[in-house]
Scaffold this motif. Structure first.
Motif, PDB file in Angstrom:
ATOM      1  N   PRO A 129     -12.146  19.260  -0.702  1.00  0.00           N
ATOM      2  CA  PRO A 129     -12.975  20.330  -0.118  1.00  0.00           C
ATOM      3  C   PRO A 129     -14.411  19.895   0.188  1.00  0.00           C
ATOM      4  CG  PRO A 129     -11.751  21.147  -2.001  1.00  0.00           C
ATOM      5  CD  PRO A 129     -11.564  19.668  -1.970  1.00  0.00           C
ATOM      6  N   GLU A 130     -14.959  18.960  -0.586  1.00  0.00           N
ATOM      7  CA  GLU A 130     -16.357  18.583  -0.389  1.00  0.00           C
ATOM      8  C   GLU A 130     -16.521  17.285   0.393  1.00  0.00           C
ATOM      9  OE1 GLU A 130     -19.451  20.098  -1.988  1.00  0.00           O
ATOM     10  OE2 GLU A 130     -18.126  21.796  -1.748  1.00  0.00           O
ATOM     11  N   ALA A 131     -15.408  16.684   0.806  1.00  0.00           N
ATOM     12  CA  ALA A 131     -15.519  15.417   1.537  1.00  0.00           C
ATOM     13  C   ALA A 131     -15.813  15.707   3.000  1.00  0.00           C
ATOM     14  CB  ALA A 131     -14.225  14.622   1.395  1.00  0.00           C
ATOM     15  N   GLU A 132     -16.916  15.149   3.495  1.00  0.00           N
ATOM     16  CA  GLU A 132     -17.317  15.457   4.858  1.00  0.00           C
ATOM     17  C   GLU A 132     -16.691  14.493   5.857  1.00  0.00           C
ATOM     18  OE1 GLU A 132     -21.593  15.991   5.148  1.00  0.00           O
ATOM     19  OE2 GLU A 132     -21.537  16.797   3.124  1.00  0.00           O
ATOM     20  N   PRO A 133     -16.387  14.988   7.062  1.00  0.00           N
ATOM     21  CA  PRO A 133     -15.752  14.132   8.069  1.00  0.00           C
ATOM     22  C   PRO A 133     -16.615  12.917   8.375  1.00  0.00           C
ATOM     23  CG  PRO A 133     -15.854  16.421   8.796  1.00  0.00           C
ATOM     24  CD  PRO A 133     -16.623  16.347   7.535  1.00  0.00           C
ATOM     25  N   SER A 185     -19.916  23.433  -0.587  1.00  0.00           N
ATOM     26  CA  SER A 185     -21.149  23.050   0.110  1.00  0.00           C
ATOM     27  C   SER A 185     -20.885  22.105   1.270  1.00  0.00           C
ATOM     28  CB  SER A 185     -22.106  22.373  -0.872  1.00  0.00           C
ATOM     29  OG  SER A 185     -22.455  23.253  -1.900  1.00  0.00           O
ATOM     30  N   GLY A 186     -20.032  21.123   1.046  1.00  0.00           N
ATOM     31  CA  GLY A 186     -19.762  20.127   2.088  1.00  0.00           C
ATOM     32  C   GLY A 186     -19.248  20.798   3.347  1.00  0.00           C
ATOM     33  N   VAL A 234     -22.006  22.712   5.233  1.00  0.00           N
ATOM     34  CA  VAL A 234     -22.873  21.864   6.050  1.00  0.00           C
ATOM     35  C   VAL A 234     -22.151  21.468   7.338  1.00  0.00           C
ATOM     36  CG1 VAL A 234     -24.102  19.664   6.131  1.00  0.00           C
ATOM     37  CG2 VAL A 234     -24.133  21.026   4.034  1.00  0.00           C
ATOM     38  N   THR A 235     -20.873  21.076   7.194  1.00  0.00           N
ATOM     39  CA  THR A 235     -20.100  20.677   8.372  1.00  0.00           C
ATOM     40  C   THR A 235     -20.006  21.823   9.378  1.00  0.00           C
ATOM     41  OG1 THR A 235     -18.789  19.346   6.875  1.00  0.00           O
ATOM     42  CG2 THR A 235     -17.937  19.621   9.089  1.00  0.00           C
ATOM     43  N   ARG A 271     -31.084  14.165   8.250  1.00  0.00           N
ATOM     44  CA  ARG A 271     -29.918  14.874   8.763  1.00  0.00           C
ATOM     45  C   ARG A 271     -30.327  16.236   9.335  1.00  0.00           C
ATOM     46  NH1 ARG A 271     -24.368  15.888   5.740  1.00  0.00           N
ATOM     47  NH2 ARG A 271     -23.072  15.984   7.607  1.00  0.00           N
TER      48      ARG A 271
END
Lengths: 320, 348
Positions: free
Chosen positions: A280-284, B62-63, B66-67, B87
């Motif tokens: 869930p917290e891993a960003e693309p 949170s991630g 932001v995305t 960023r």
């Protein structure tokens, strides 16, 4: 399957509907293959950054550190394999016992209710197993089972100076607890498949054995098992495949420690639990996401291998 | 595996649909951090009752928040940790704090009242890297001469899932324990050297409750809701403090807002008589170049209304309002939002 029909029944014309039907069946079959291959390809491409960064060392790296961005998959792979194999060691004898009881010695009246009970076990959602494991089994393990294991098996010599088998602080969660939960989860699969395999043993063979004065044990070990050996292994591997990929239940009871375990009761992590916890917290576009997809790819390959072996063994049986 | 993948795909799809579907003309949409989700939603309900726009907030993490705001699929994103200045610049985002939360440390030491136990950040750091392993370690007994601590192993519990709470806690430990900084470091998920991970605040709390000798960190709101007892920590003045709302406020007031870039002021390990050392704000992100400025303006109106009328709700849900002076600073930041030369704040 070319269209020119044999001249003998040349009067028959291939109806366009037949062709359409045949093609649509082909398409239906192709969908499965295409979906499977695309998933594999997408997982690999998504995880390519991880393989590019760490090379094959990704597979046997022991450090998993999101802060320094150093990722090695070995702790998760170890946790996955150890819990799945432990679960199998627990579930196989019991599943086999259930299956043999159901097919050979069970009173006719009990057969259906027992069979249904086993199937119900398979229908329990994995999150329920997880919560039961976390709130009921884990405290029980820490209070009674783990202290007993530690004091009973303290004599087993450690592997090197880093792996102590059953010597660990009794925290309740860890690989052993996860294996127990997994064992309960795969038990119905193993029992049901084994029962079907045993039922497929020709009655003639069994009657022959009993006619020769064989006991139930002798008939089982001397006739039934040799007759269906390969299929029995197939049943076990199907259970293993399920244990490898189970996620929600494991997240609750494994202790989620992505480091090399120092005992069978130590907290650990499996590939599926690591992905579930961090996805869930891993960003693309980040390495964090790439390593998760690469882990998924590894699990895919491992599960595929296990299923392939299971298929192979089951088929060998049918052909012999 | 296939089932797992299908499951996650379905979840992802469902999440996307949920975010996009209710984006009706006047609804505000937001997505991100799970920690402030209860208060954002409650404020949203109250605001709608008071005649404002309705809020649809998706607690995706949170991630994801932001995305989503970078992709402009929501009106605002929410993140527990501040986003890096470069960023924010690159993605044309304005960041401001919305509400304050604290992290507290809970313990289960048989025969000892957890609220009486005193630890320094340094000792806590050594516990979490596995250097201190027993409750009767001389370093712990030296801080607690009046307590009779048993000789049992310490079992540190942490969040298994990637989490803003972990980020705040590890930032604090890294700032007070050089050993922790070197061996573990700070982040949403880190390489813990010892202990066990449990899912969510509830998981960590249950793990501590189940394990004799357990220690764990949870959000204050969660501990307060569940009546859990938290130990005392040394703050920036070396005073041992019990976590209290006035203590959180005192820490927040002392943060260096003047020099904080993008309003990301640290509130960790502040000095004072009551200042609790693990306090942090959670942030909201809005676009500087919105496609529809009216929607961004409605986000600002919602936050402004909540600042003015939301204190009772915050109190009930155990969150801490921004100090009034900081709220004014936030409004001053809003005034810099001027897409196409038209300032969005003050809104008429």
């Amino acid at each position: 399957m070319n269209t020119p029909a044999t001249p003998a029944i040349g009067t028959r014309k291939i109806h366009p509907a037949d062709t359409t039907f045949r093609l649509s069946l082909h398409a239906a079959g192709a969908v499965v293959v295409i979906v499977l291959l695309s998933i594999l390809a997408i997982m690999f491409m998504g995880g390519k950054l991880a393989f590019d960064t760490f090379g094959l060392g990704f597979i046997w790296g022991t450090e998993w550190n999101p802060v320094t961005q150093i990722y090695g998959a070995l702790p998760a792979i170890t946790g996955t394999l150890v819990t799945a194999i432990l679960a199998l060691c627990i579930a196989w004898p019991i599943g086999f016992g259930i299956a043999f009881f159901l097919t050979e010695t069970c009173p006719e009246k009990l057969r259906t209710p027992l069979g249904v009970a086993i199937e119900l076990l398979a229908a329990v959602p994995s999150i329920v197993y997880g919560m039961w494991g976390f709130f009921v089994l884990a405290p029980f393990m820490s209070e009674y089972v783990q202290p007993w294991l530690t004091s009973t098996f303290i004599w087993i010599p450690p592997i090197g100076d880093s792996f102590f088998w059953f010597t660990a602080p009794p925290i309740g969660v860890g690989m052993l607890t996860a294996a127990l939960i997994l064992a309960v989860m795969i038990l119905p699969f193993i029992a049901a498949t084994t029962r079907d395999v045993l039922l497929s043993t020709p009655q003639l063979l069994k009657d022959g054995a009993y006619a020769m004065g064989a006991t139930r044990w002798e008939a089982l070990t001397g006739v039934v098992i040799p007759a269906v050996r390969g299929s029995l292994f197939g049943a076990v591997f199907l259970g293993l495949g399920r244990a490898l990929g189970e996620t929600m239940a494991v997240v609750f009871v494994i202790g989620n420690a992505i480091r090399m375990p120092d005992s069978l009761m130590a907290p650990s992590a499996t590939i599926a639990s690591v992905v579930a916890n961090n996805f869930p917290e891993a960003e693309p576009g980040t390495l964090d996401l790439a390593v998760l997809l690469a882990l998924g790819f590894i699990l895919f390959v491992v599960s595929f291998g296990v299923l392939a072996v299971a298929r192979f063994l089951l088929r060998q049986e049918r052909m012999s | 595996m296939l089932i797992q993948l299908a499951r996650s795909l379905v979840t992802a799809l469902a999440a996307t649909v949920l975010v996009i579907a209710p984006a009706l003309a006047q609804d505000i949409t937001g997505a991100g951090a799970t920690f402030p989700a209860p208060i954002y939603s409650s404020w949203g309900e109250d605001y709608a009752k008071a005649g404002g726009s309705r809020l649809n907030y998706q607690a995706l993490g949170s991630g994801a928040g932001v995305t989503q705001i970078i992709n402009r699929t929501v009106d605002f994103g929410a993140s527990d940790s501040p986003v890096a200045p470069e960023r924010l610049e690159k993605e044309q985002l304005l960041q401001f704090p919305a509400v304050i939360g604290a992290v507290v440390v809970i313990v289960n030491v048989p025969g000892v009242d957890g609220t009486k136990i005193k630890l320094t950040g340094d000792v806590l750091g050594e516990i979490y890297v596995g250097r201190i392993r027993l409750w009767d370690d001389p370093k712990i007994t030296a801080l607690n001469p009046a307590l009779k601590l048993p000789k049992i192993p310490i079992s540190p519990a942490y969040r298994a899932d990637s989490s803003g709470t972990t980020s705040i806690f590890t930032k604090y430990l890294s700032s007070v324990s050089p050993l922790f900084k070197e061996r573990t470091g700070a982040g949403n998920s880190v390489a813990w050297r010892t202990g066990l991970g449990a899912p969510g605040n509830a998981g960590v709390a249950a793990a501590v409750k189940n394990i004799k000798g357990g220690i764990g960190y949870v959000e204050f709101a969660y501990a307060a809701e569940n009546g859990m007892q938290a130990l005392q920590l040394a703050n920036g003045s070396g005073k041992f403090v019990t976590p209290t709302v006035p203590g959180f406020l005192q820490a927040a007031e002392q943060a260096d807002w003047d020099n904080a870039k993008n309003m990301a002021a640290t509130m960790l390990n502040m000095p004072g008589d009551n200042s609790w050392p693990i306090v942090s704000a959670t942030y909201i992100l809005v676009p500087r170049n919105p496609k529809d400025p009216a929607r961004t303006q409605s986000v600002l109106k919602y936050v402004d209304w909540s600042f003015r009328n939301g204190a009772a709700t915050a109190d009930r849900l155990h969150y801490i309002m921004l100090p009034a002076a900081v709220q004014d600073r936030v409004r001053a930041q809003w005034a810099t939002l001027a897409p196409a030369g038209k300032p969005l704040w003050p809104a008429n």
